[in-house]
Design a protein around this motif. Structure first.
Motif, PDB file in Angstrom:
ATOM      1  N   SER A  17       0.847  -1.188   0.000  1.00 46.09           N
ATOM      2  CA  SER A  17       0.000   0.000   0.000  1.00 46.09           C
ATOM      3  C   SER A  17       0.880   1.233   0.000  1.00 46.09           C
ATOM      4  CB  SER A  17      -0.895   0.015   1.253  1.00 46.09           C
ATOM      5  OG  SER A  17      -1.660   1.197   1.309  1.00 46.09           O
ATOM      6  N   GLU A  18       0.594   2.145  -0.913  1.00 52.70           N
ATOM      7  CA  GLU A  18       1.300   3.428  -0.981  1.00 52.70           C
ATOM      8  C   GLU A  18       2.803   3.220  -1.032  1.00 52.70           C
ATOM      9  OE1 GLU A  18      -0.027   5.801   2.256  1.00 52.70           O
ATOM     10  OE2 GLU A  18      -2.090   5.922   1.534  1.00 52.70           O
ATOM     11  N   ARG A  55       9.255   2.902  13.793  1.00 57.82           N
ATOM     12  CA  ARG A  55       9.063   3.183  12.364  1.00 57.82           C
ATOM     13  C   ARG A  55       8.555   1.943  11.633  1.00 57.82           C
ATOM     14  NH1 ARG A  55      13.934   6.036  13.094  1.00 57.82           N
ATOM     15  NH2 ARG A  55      15.145   4.290  12.235  1.00 57.82           N
ATOM     16  N   ALA A  58       4.923   1.487  12.375  1.00 54.23           N
ATOM     17  CA  ALA A  58       4.150   2.515  11.664  1.00 54.23           C
ATOM     18  C   ALA A  58       4.022   2.160  10.183  1.00 54.23           C
ATOM     19  CB  ALA A  58       4.818   3.878  11.841  1.00 54.23           C
ATOM     20  N   GLN A  59       5.099   1.637   9.585  1.00 50.68           N
ATOM     21  CA  GLN A  59       5.036   1.213   8.180  1.00 50.68           C
ATOM     22  C   GLN A  59       4.008   0.098   7.999  1.00 50.68           C
ATOM     23  OE1 GLN A  59       9.040   0.044   7.292  1.00 50.68           O
ATOM     24  NE2 GLN A  59       9.784   2.147   7.024  1.00 50.68           N
ATOM     25  N   GLU A  61       1.346  -0.654   9.923  1.00 51.90           N
ATOM     26  CA  GLU A  61      -0.016  -0.151  10.089  1.00 51.90           C
ATOM     27  C   GLU A  61      -0.426   0.709   8.901  1.00 51.90           C
ATOM     28  OE1 GLU A  61      -0.675   0.012  14.910  1.00 51.90           O
ATOM     29  OE2 GLU A  61       0.358   1.697  13.977  1.00 51.90           O
ATOM     30  N   GLY A  62       0.527   1.464   8.351  1.00 54.14           N
ATOM     31  CA  GLY A  62       0.213   2.277   7.182  1.00 54.14           C
ATOM     32  C   GLY A  62      -0.089   1.426   5.963  1.00 54.14           C
ATOM     33  N   ALA A  63       0.678   0.350   5.782  1.00 55.63           N
ATOM     34  CA  ALA A  63       0.454  -0.525   4.636  1.00 55.63           C
ATOM     35  C   ALA A  63      -0.893  -1.230   4.724  1.00 55.63           C
ATOM     36  CB  ALA A  63       1.582  -1.546   4.533  1.00 55.63           C
ATOM     37  N   SER A  65      -3.471  -0.092   6.601  1.00 49.53           N
ATOM     38  CA  SER A  65      -4.543   0.874   6.927  1.00 49.53           C
ATOM     39  C   SER A  65      -5.381   0.364   8.095  1.00 49.53           C
ATOM     40  CB  SER A  65      -5.441   1.137   5.701  1.00 49.53           C
ATOM     41  OG  SER A  65      -4.684   1.683   4.651  1.00 49.53           O
ATOM     42  N   ARG A  67      -5.139  -0.048  12.530  1.00 52.31           N
ATOM     43  CA  ARG A  67      -4.395   0.183  13.761  1.00 52.31           C
ATOM     44  C   ARG A  67      -4.269  -1.146  14.501  1.00 52.31           C
ATOM     45  NH1 ARG A  67      -2.532   4.473  16.032  1.00 52.31           N
ATOM     46  NH2 ARG A  67      -2.153   4.634  18.289  1.00 52.31           N
TER      47      ARG A  67
END
Length: 302
Positions: A17-18, A55, A58-59, A61-63, A65, A67
């Motif tokens: 993701s992103e 970090r 966070a990567q 959870e960001g991938a 989407s 929590r």
């Protein structure tokens, strides 16, 4: 190493993701934090810094989407989604590790040597390496280890002597071995307790020209033995010395591990030691060779 995981229970079938691709390190990081309930303890367990761990989470959870962790000033807890993800992540980690171990147990590192590996260095190194990696060590006796390396017959070689190694071979020095003179029982030298290095030139010298550690090159030109008999392997060399055709020079390992009823070993005074090195090409199985070199140096220090 990228590692994709299908998590149908969470409605996620591709972990990208992103521009962020989830890797096995992300799963290990999350599982450690979820198990330890602490970023600091998880960072210690993973041998990374706490900021780097934060970090990584966070990567992840960001991938996704999603929590995965609830953070408070005192504690870290998985969210409901995190608890569900943890079960899948731990199964994926276990499957990944099983696949690696299966492959490692089929891996083999080929160790070449011309004669008599140093003891107990060889036994300690092989035991440590195989225990740490799951790979096996295959031993290969060859008259010319450097040629065997060039031909990719072996991966790493034990080499004795002062010769200049051709590029691009890499080398690690393990230890030095004392030199001993060797003569036949019938030789006039047989009754001597020691021989000076400078006296060798007055005797006929039997040389193993392929894998020997001592030859005319071992002395300055004006001090070299003049009478040289060449042999092409260790067995020929031993029997030529035993037949009283001249004397030989060997590392101490031969004195300790190659008793021969027709030979006598004599201490050499003033002789330079024989360096023992590991030699390997830079483009071999790098991970295995690196682990073998580390185990070798550790064994040499003991």
């Amino acid at each position: 190493m990228p590692f994709r995981l299908a998590l149908c229970t969470m409605g996620i079938d591709a972990l990208r993701s992103e521009g962020v691709e989830v890797e096995i390190r992300h799963l290990r990081a999350f599982a450690a934090v979820a198990r330890c309930r602490s970023f600091s303890r998880a960072a210690q367990e993973l041998l990374i810094t706490q900021p780097a761990l934060s970090r990584t989470i966070a990567q992840l959870e960001g991938a996704l989407s999603v929590r995965l962790l609830e953070r408070t000033s005192r504690r870290v807890e998985p969210t409901d989604a995190g608890a569900e993800f943890l079960q899948e992540a731990e199964r994926a980690i276990a499957s990944f590790d099983h696949a690696l171990n299966t492959a490692r147990h089929r891996a083999s590192l080929r160790l070449g040597f011309s004669w008599l590996l140093p003891a107990p260095w060889a036994q300690r190194t092989i035991k440590s390496f195989e225990g740490a990696t799951g790979a096996s060590v295959t031993l290969s006796r060859t008259d010319d280890p450097l040629q065997a390396l060039r031909q990719r017959v072996i991966d790493v070689a034990v080499v004795r002597g002062e010769m200049d190694l051709p590029q691009p071979f890499q080398t690690v020095r393990l230890c030095d071995e004392a030199r001993f003179a060797v003569c036949a029982r019938e030789s006039p030298l047989a009754g001597r307790t020691h021989l000076d290095w400078g006296e060798v030139r007055h005797w006929r010298l039997i040389v193993n020209s392929v894998s020997g550690t001592t030859g005319p090159w071992s002395w300055p030109e004006d001090l070299r033995p003049k009478d040289i008999v060449e042999t092409s392997n260790y067995d020929e060399w031993v029997e030529t010395v035993a037949a009283n055709r001249g004397i030989g020079i060997v590392p101490e390992t031969a004195r300790r591990r190659s008793p021969h009823p027709a030979l006598r070993f004599i201490a050499l005074v003033g002789a330079p030691p024989v360096p023992v090195r590991l030699v390997y090409p830079p483009d071999g199985p790098r991970a295995l060779v690196r682990r073998f070199v580390d185990a070798s140096l550790e064994a040499a220090r003991r």
